[in-house]
Design a protein around this motif. Structure first.
Motif, PDB file in Angstrom:
ATOM      1  N   HIS A 199      -4.498  -7.599   3.335  1.00 50.44           N
ATOM      2  CA  HIS A 199      -5.399  -6.494   3.005  1.00 50.44           C
ATOM      3  C   HIS A 199      -5.715  -5.610   4.205  1.00 50.44           C
ATOM      4  O   HIS A 199      -6.194  -4.498   4.039  1.00 50.44           O
ATOM      5  CB  HIS A 199      -6.721  -7.016   2.424  1.00 50.44           C
TER       6      HIS A 199
ATOM      7  N   ASP B 211      -8.635   4.402  -4.292  1.00 51.70           N
ATOM      8  CA  ASP B 211      -8.371   2.969  -4.423  1.00 51.70           C
ATOM      9  C   ASP B 211      -8.119   2.361  -3.050  1.00 51.70           C
ATOM     10  O   ASP B 211      -8.541   1.247  -2.760  1.00 51.70           O
ATOM     11  CB  ASP B 211      -7.170   2.727  -5.352  1.00 51.70           C
ATOM     12  N   GLU B 212      -7.438   3.127  -2.184  1.00 50.20           N
ATOM     13  CA  GLU B 212      -7.210   2.655  -0.824  1.00 50.20           C
ATOM     14  C   GLU B 212      -8.524   2.520  -0.072  1.00 50.20           C
ATOM     15  O   GLU B 212      -8.729   1.558   0.671  1.00 50.20           O
ATOM     16  CB  GLU B 212      -6.287   3.623  -0.072  1.00 50.20           C
ATOM     17  N   VAL B 213      -9.413   3.479  -0.288  1.00 52.69           N
ATOM     18  CA  VAL B 213     -10.736   3.415   0.344  1.00 52.69           C
ATOM     19  C   VAL B 213     -11.443   2.133  -0.092  1.00 52.69           C
ATOM     20  O   VAL B 213     -12.025   1.419   0.725  1.00 52.69           O
ATOM     21  CB  VAL B 213     -11.600   4.647  -0.035  1.00 52.69           C
ATOM     22  N   GLU B 214     -11.362   1.851  -1.382  1.00 53.78           N
ATOM     23  CA  GLU B 214     -12.002   0.651  -1.920  1.00 53.78           C
ATOM     24  C   GLU B 214     -11.408  -0.608  -1.296  1.00 53.78           C
ATOM     25  O   GLU B 214     -12.124  -1.509  -0.881  1.00 53.78           O
ATOM     26  CB  GLU B 214     -11.851   0.631  -3.450  1.00 53.78           C
ATOM     27  N   GLU B 215     -10.093  -0.648  -1.213  1.00 50.62           N
ATOM     28  CA  GLU B 215      -9.409  -1.818  -0.669  1.00 50.62           C
ATOM     29  C   GLU B 215      -9.861  -2.089   0.763  1.00 50.62           C
ATOM     30  O   GLU B 215     -10.193  -3.215   1.130  1.00 50.62           O
ATOM     31  CB  GLU B 215      -7.887  -1.600  -0.699  1.00 50.62           C
ATOM     32  N   VAL B 216      -9.868  -1.041   1.556  1.00 45.66           N
ATOM     33  CA  VAL B 216     -10.220  -1.204   2.947  1.00 45.66           C
ATOM     34  C   VAL B 216     -11.716  -1.507   3.116  1.00 45.66           C
ATOM     35  O   VAL B 216     -12.097  -2.326   3.956  1.00 45.66           O
ATOM     36  CB  VAL B 216      -9.819   0.062   3.737  1.00 45.66           C
ATOM     37  N   SER B 217     -12.550  -0.879   2.299  1.00 44.91           N
ATOM     38  CA  SER B 217     -13.989  -1.169   2.354  1.00 44.91           C
ATOM     39  C   SER B 217     -14.262  -2.622   2.010  1.00 44.91           C
ATOM     40  O   SER B 217     -15.109  -3.268   2.637  1.00 44.91           O
ATOM     41  CB  SER B 217     -14.768  -0.274   1.385  1.00 44.91           C
ATOM     42  N   GLN B 218     -13.560  -3.119   0.997  1.00 47.37           N
ATOM     43  CA  GLN B 218     -13.758  -4.514   0.597  1.00 47.37           C
ATOM     44  C   GLN B 218     -13.262  -5.459   1.687  1.00 47.37           C
ATOM     45  O   GLN B 218     -13.899  -6.460   1.992  1.00 47.37           O
ATOM     46  CB  GLN B 218     -13.042  -4.806  -0.732  1.00 47.37           C
TER      47      GLN B 218
ATOM     48  N   HIS C  33     -18.572   6.437   5.251  1.00 54.48           N
ATOM     49  CA  HIS C  33     -19.055   6.396   3.871  1.00 54.48           C
ATOM     50  C   HIS C  33     -20.371   7.138   3.717  1.00 54.48           C
ATOM     51  O   HIS C  33     -21.208   7.167   4.620  1.00 54.48           O
ATOM     52  CB  HIS C  33     -19.259   4.944   3.425  1.00 54.48           C
TER      53      HIS C  33
ATOM     54  N   ARG D 174       0.820  -1.220   0.000  1.00 53.17           N
ATOM     55  CA  ARG D 174       0.000   0.000   0.000  1.00 53.17           C
ATOM     56  C   ARG D 174       0.851   1.266   0.000  1.00 53.17           C
ATOM     57  O   ARG D 174       0.580   2.209  -0.744  1.00 53.17           O
ATOM     58  CB  ARG D 174      -0.935  -0.013   1.197  1.00 53.17           C
TER      59      ARG D 174
ATOM     60  N   THR E 264      -2.518   2.633  -8.663  1.00 50.01           N
ATOM     61  CA  THR E 264      -3.563   1.897  -7.947  1.00 50.01           C
ATOM     62  C   THR E 264      -3.249   0.397  -8.044  1.00 50.01           C
ATOM     63  O   THR E 264      -2.385  -0.022  -8.815  1.00 50.01           O
ATOM     64  CB  THR E 264      -4.935   2.135  -8.577  1.00 50.01           C
TER      65      THR E 264
ATOM     66  N   ARG F 200     -23.072  -2.478   0.219  1.00 49.02           N
ATOM     67  CA  ARG F 200     -21.911  -2.931   0.971  1.00 49.02           C
ATOM     68  C   ARG F 200     -21.447  -1.907   1.992  1.00 49.02           C
ATOM     69  O   ARG F 200     -21.097  -2.242   3.116  1.00 49.02           O
ATOM     70  CB  ARG F 200     -20.759  -3.238  -0.011  1.00 49.02           C
ATOM     71  N   ASP F 201     -21.429  -0.637   1.599  1.00 49.29           N
ATOM     72  CA  ASP F 201     -20.745   0.387   2.379  1.00 49.29           C
ATOM     73  C   ASP F 201     -21.613   1.353   3.174  1.00 49.29           C
ATOM     74  O   ASP F 201     -21.106   2.046   4.048  1.00 49.29           O
ATOM     75  CB  ASP F 201     -19.853   1.239   1.452  1.00 49.29           C
TER      76      ASP F 201
ATOM     77  N   SER G  84     -15.382   7.040  -5.187  1.00 44.94           N
ATOM     78  CA  SER G  84     -14.448   5.930  -5.235  1.00 44.94           C
ATOM     79  C   SER G  84     -14.582   5.161  -6.543  1.00 44.94           C
ATOM     80  O   SER G  84     -13.582   4.817  -7.192  1.00 44.94           O
ATOM     81  CB  SER G  84     -14.693   5.006  -4.036  1.00 44.94           C
TER      82      SER G  84
ATOM     83  N   ARG H 156     -11.668   5.096  -9.730  1.00 37.72           N
ATOM     84  CA  ARG H 156     -11.047   3.848 -10.160  1.00 37.72           C
ATOM     85  C   ARG H 156     -11.396   3.495 -11.601  1.00 37.72           C
ATOM     86  O   ARG H 156     -10.775   2.615 -12.197  1.00 37.72           O
ATOM     87  CB  ARG H 156     -11.484   2.696  -9.255  1.00 37.72           C
TER      88      ARG H 156
END
Lengths: 395, 134
Positions: free
Chosen positions: A149, B92-99, A210, A108, A117, A203-204, A218, A222
């Motif tokens: 992760h 992208d980091e937000v996405e990673e952590v959310s997932q 969020h 990261r 990314t 999901r969020d 987000s 991406r």
């Protein structure tokens, strides 16, 4: 399952005896026939691993697709026991699922520094991916890195034994050409933007931090990398599962009722596409009517040949939802080439995972069907590999 | 506390992995993650799935905090230039952590698997392996 190749070597002065080498892989026969003296060495590889690639942007190894797939082969897939609790790997009796995030070359912090990314190929070590998938395919265990992760760091590697079926799941299974050539079958899970948005909201939204804006931002941020690096892989897939908003409810934006298309490439070895009524024809079918009552919005099927990135494909499409068990069984009985081993197997598999998202619509149905197709492919591949060397021996 | 409503439409009552019974409901696909919903028609059993080990609880909380942090960071970074690399990486980091957060939730709720299960079998005395009491 052993696969053997047979060699002839120089003659020795002995007849009919048998030794086995210290490596459990080799067996030596010595035989004398008539006036000729020759040896036959039979080398048995432990197994040939079948490799499946799954491209998905939905996290690794925990996706319901993987669960359905491994379940078709029997047994539940679990993380390796006693190892790193943040391991992304899943192991069941027949299958091992590897998360391609483990091949991140940049953690990261590294990605932040370089400004890339996780979607960017520059953040991934394709050489290592190729070497290790190749090794596993040839029956050699590997020490595979672990991408954590939670911490965003690369942890110490874990030992992966070659399984009967290896599934590589992640963002780039078909990106590198060498890796692509190792795949016996590949699947791309193509979620449309509207559905992606609806799912990510589900999901969020419950998370502090969020909001609708952050979720939208987000996805938007991406998108360029996704379209540049991930999306193009779908042209290489043998099967694409496309998830779109329903056409049965006008202006539906909740992403609950889905239209799912199973796009199957024609001419793929050991893979015979599913069809409705008759192969190569075009059918539109609404199962609800006199024999079957469905509640709103009902179910609609389509089947047709098509062209996808210059390949001939067959597309089975389901729009709507299953409400009841008997709807599912009725639909199953009208689909052909499902590669089931008994009547009702698709329904049984769907019921096994009734709690999983997508159990009542095309996502669960087509994921299950693809699982059965992979089982069929595996069995054919193994049977084929067993007969080929035996034929060579006769020659 | 995270709770799950496991619902699907069927005329048969089937046991869920956690042993709870589910009743007939029109199913709604990825309904699993919706915590705010309208009043359900008919019976619904709520299965509460909380972390079993302290270590897992800590991971859950850490991930939730990271989401807050990283969303804030991304919003700030992108104020300057929404198309910059920094902005892309931040989201992208937000996405990673959310997932990662969602994956942990799925594991606990849907699969009843605590990631620390096998580690804690071997090392029950560590702090991480204390049973979490809500």
């Amino acid at each position: 399952m052993a696969v053997s190749t047979i060699y002839s070597t120089q003659a020795l002065n002995s007849t009919h005896f048998f030794t086995s080498s210290s490596s459990s892989k080799q067996v030596f026969f010595y035989r004398r026939q008539n006036n000729r003296r020759f040896n036959t060495i039979i080398t048995c590889a432990a197994q040939q691993t079948v490799v499946i690639g799954l491209a998905a942007d939905s996290g690794c190894g925990k996706s319901t697709f993987m669960r359905r797939l491994t379940s078709v082969f029997g047994g539940a897939a679990e993380p390796p026991k006693g190892g790193n609790p943040d391991s992304n790997t899943l192991i069941s009796d027949m299958t091992t699922v590897i998360c391609l995030d483990d091949y991140h070359s940049l953690d990261r912090t590294g990605r932040k520094e370089k400004g890339v990314t996780a979607l960017d190929p520059r953040a991934n070590d394709f050489d290592l991916m190729y070497e290790q998938v190749k090794a596993l395919k040839s029956g050699i265990a590997v020490e595979k890195p672990i991408y954590n992760h939670v911490t965003g760091l690369l942890d110490a590697p874990e030992l992966i034994q070659p399984p009967k079926i290896l599934v590589i799941e992640g963002l780039h299974p078909m990106f590198d050409e060498r890796v692509r050539d190792l795949l016996d079958f590949s699947i791309y899970l193509d979620i449309s933007n509207e559905v992606k948005f609806a799912w990510k909201i589900q999901r969020d939204m419950a998370e502090r931090g969020h909001s609708l804006e952050s979720i939208k931002a987000s996805i938007e941020a991406r998108k360029p990398d996704f379209e540049a690096f991930i999306d193009p892989q779908k042209q290489y897939a043998d099967a694409v599962i496309e998830v779109l908003p329903t056409q049965l409810i006008p202006d539906d934006n909740e992403g609950k009722v889905l239209r799912v298309r199973l796009i199957m490439k024609e001419g793929v070895k050991y893979f015979s596409p599913v069809y409705l009524f008759d192969e190569g024809s075009t059918i539109s079918w609404i199962p609800c009517g006199r024999k079957l009552t469905c509640s709103y919005p009902g179910i609609k099927f389509n089947y047709a040949p098509d062209s996808y990135f210059d390949h001939e494909v067959s597309v089975v499409e389901m729009d709507g939802q299953f409400d009841r068990l008997d709807e599912l069984i009725y639909v199953e009985s009208h689909l052909s080439n499902l590669s089931t081993k008994f009547y009702g197997e698709v329904t049984q598999q769907m019921l096994k995972h009734a709690d999983f998202p997508g159990s009542n619509n095309g996502t669960g149905l087509f994921q299950t069907i693809v699982g059965l197709k992979i089982r069929d492919l595996y069995e054919q591949l193994i049977a084929n590999k067993a007969t080929a060397p035996a034929e060579a021996a006769k020659a | 506390m995270m709770s799950a409503t496991a619902s699907h439409g069927r005329a048969v009552m089937l046991p869920s992995p956690s042993g709870a019974l589910q009743h007939q409901q029109p199913s709604i696909g990825s309904d699993m993650f919706r915590l705010r919903r309208k009043e359900p028609r008919g019976l619904r059993l709520i299965v509460a799935a909380t972390a079993k080990y302290k270590g897992t609880k800590m991971r859950e909380e850490k991930l939730s905090e990271m989401i807050v942090e990283k969303v804030k960071e991304a919003t700030e970074v992108c104020e300057a230039d929404v198309r910059s690399e920094e902005c892309k990486v931040a989201w992208d980091e937000v996405e990673e952590v959310s997932q990662a957060r969602a994956d942990l939730r799925i594991k606990l709720k849907l699969l009843n698997q605590d990631p620390l299960e096998s580690f804690c079998q071997e090392n029950p005395e560590t702090d991480e392996c204390r049973i979490y009491e809500d």
